[in-house]
Design a protein around this motif. Structure first.
Motif, PDB file in Angstrom:
ATOM      1  N   SER A 189      15.456  75.130 -30.553  1.00  0.00           N
ATOM      2  CA  SER A 189      14.769  74.780 -31.891  1.00  0.00           C
ATOM      3  C   SER A 189      14.064  76.230 -32.231  1.00  0.00           C
ATOM      4  O   SER A 189      13.725  76.490 -33.268  1.00  0.00           O
ATOM      5  N   LYS A 190      13.489  76.873 -31.164  1.00  0.00           N
ATOM      6  CA  LYS A 190      12.666  78.064 -31.451  1.00  0.00           C
ATOM      7  C   LYS A 190      12.811  79.125 -30.558  1.00  0.00           C
ATOM      8  O   LYS A 190      13.172  78.913 -29.229  1.00  0.00           O
TER       9      LYS A 190
ATOM     10  N   LEU B  60       0.200  82.508 -24.586  1.00  0.00           N
ATOM     11  CA  LEU B  60       1.239  82.136 -25.588  1.00  0.00           C
ATOM     12  C   LEU B  60       2.552  82.093 -25.024  1.00  0.00           C
ATOM     13  O   LEU B  60       3.462  81.758 -25.939  1.00  0.00           O
ATOM     14  N   ILE B  61       2.803  82.309 -23.812  1.00  0.00           N
ATOM     15  CA  ILE B  61       3.993  82.348 -23.243  1.00  0.00           C
ATOM     16  C   ILE B  61       4.521  80.761 -22.745  1.00  0.00           C
ATOM     17  O   ILE B  61       4.326  80.435 -21.733  1.00  0.00           O
ATOM     18  N   ILE B  62       4.763  80.065 -23.723  1.00  0.00           N
ATOM     19  CA  ILE B  62       4.928  78.787 -23.576  1.00  0.00           C
ATOM     20  C   ILE B  62       6.616  78.473 -24.142  1.00  0.00           C
ATOM     21  O   ILE B  62       6.936  78.631 -25.365  1.00  0.00           O
ATOM     22  N   GLY B  63       7.245  77.757 -23.201  1.00  0.00           N
ATOM     23  CA  GLY B  63       8.527  77.222 -23.649  1.00  0.00           C
ATOM     24  C   GLY B  63       9.139  76.655 -22.336  1.00  0.00           C
ATOM     25  O   GLY B  63       8.679  76.165 -21.639  1.00  0.00           O
ATOM     26  N   ASP B  64      10.697  76.544 -22.596  1.00  0.00           N
ATOM     27  CA  ASP B  64      11.538  75.829 -21.448  1.00  0.00           C
ATOM     28  C   ASP B  64      12.163  76.945 -20.594  1.00  0.00           C
ATOM     29  O   ASP B  64      12.481  76.721 -19.570  1.00  0.00           O
TER      30      ASP B  64
ATOM     31  N   ALA C  48      12.978  79.219 -26.194  1.00  0.00           N
ATOM     32  CA  ALA C  48      13.343  80.155 -25.360  1.00  0.00           C
ATOM     33  C   ALA C  48      12.241  81.416 -25.702  1.00  0.00           C
ATOM     34  O   ALA C  48      11.900  81.417 -26.705  1.00  0.00           O
ATOM     35  N   VAL C  49      12.002  81.900 -24.545  1.00  0.00           N
ATOM     36  CA  VAL C  49      11.110  82.973 -24.741  1.00  0.00           C
ATOM     37  C   VAL C  49      11.765  84.506 -24.364  1.00  0.00           C
ATOM     38  O   VAL C  49      12.354  84.416 -22.982  1.00  0.00           O
TER      39      VAL C  49
END
Length: 221
Positions: free
Chosen positions: A32-33, A65-69, A8-9
């Motif tokens: 997880s992060k 850097l904005i990487i996630g689900d 999650a971001v």
């Protein structure tokens, strides 16, 4: 069964809703992060937390850097804190829109936003028009899963209590006991945070939740 642990971001993780959202996501075993992007540290130490202290006006330093689900946006300021309508618009509209756009470009499929009850472009009220404009702009970006929450007055422990909230909270708690006004009842920030997570992890396709609907989403099991 999907055993994929998600990333999650968050932007706005030190605010009233954002701090509760961060707390819940760190405890949630489906993630997880948790990545947070902001101007000042949270002061939290957790193995799942990944912090980026950034300058929002220099997207070239952080956009990749904005990487996630999932991307959660709880960013916001007041006219008094910002100092001008232009400065507030930059935080409440421009920063949030560019984060959503870059997140989508980086293949984030799901986006959740805290807006405001009454947000609409068809008003002369600066704040509600700004919020409505952001809702519309985000809606046209093309996320596979979109969640826009429009809560009423937010309750919770702010570092700086807003004058309007000190005046209106007691009155609203009494007045909104009337069934016709229940949709305008104040809602606690932790319920908005729960609603965001529940919405992102449900199969519901409704994109916008307003007033009492936010509370219902928060209690979803």
């Amino acid at each position: 069964m999907n055993n994929h642990l998600k990333i999650a971001v968050i932007i706005g993780a030190t605010g009233l809703v954002g701090s509760k959202l961060l707390e819940f996501l760190l405890q949630d075993k489906r993630y997880s992060k948790i990545k947070v992007f902001h101007r000042r540290p949270t002061g939290i130490s957790d193995s799942k937390l990944e912090e980026y202290i950034i300058n929002f006006d220099s997207p070239e330093t952080w956009k990749d850097l904005i990487i996630g689900d999932e991307l959660y946006s709880t960013l916001g300021t007041t006219l008094k804190t910002a100092g001008s309508k232009e400065a507030q618009y930059k935080v409440d509209f421009e920063y949030q829109f560019q984060f959503a756009k870059y997140g989508l470009n980086n293949d984030i499929k799901k986006y959740a936003l805290v807006s405001s009850m009454g947000a609409t472009t068809s008003t002369s009220n600066f704040y509600l028009k700004m919020k409505g404009s952001l809702d519309d702009a985000i809606s046209h970006l093309g996320f596979e899963k979109l969640l826009i929450l429009r809560p009423s007055l937010l309750l919770g422990d702010r570092q700086k209590k807003r004058l309007g909230e000190r005046i209106s909270e007691p009155m609203l708690k009494i007045v909104t006991k009337l069934p016709i006004l229940r949709n305008y009842a104040p809602i606690h920030a932790l319920d908005v945070a729960k609603a965001m997570i529940n919405g992102m992890n449900s199969e519901l396709s409704q994109p916008i939740y307003e007033g009492e609907e936010v509370k219902s989403l928060a209690s979803l099991h």
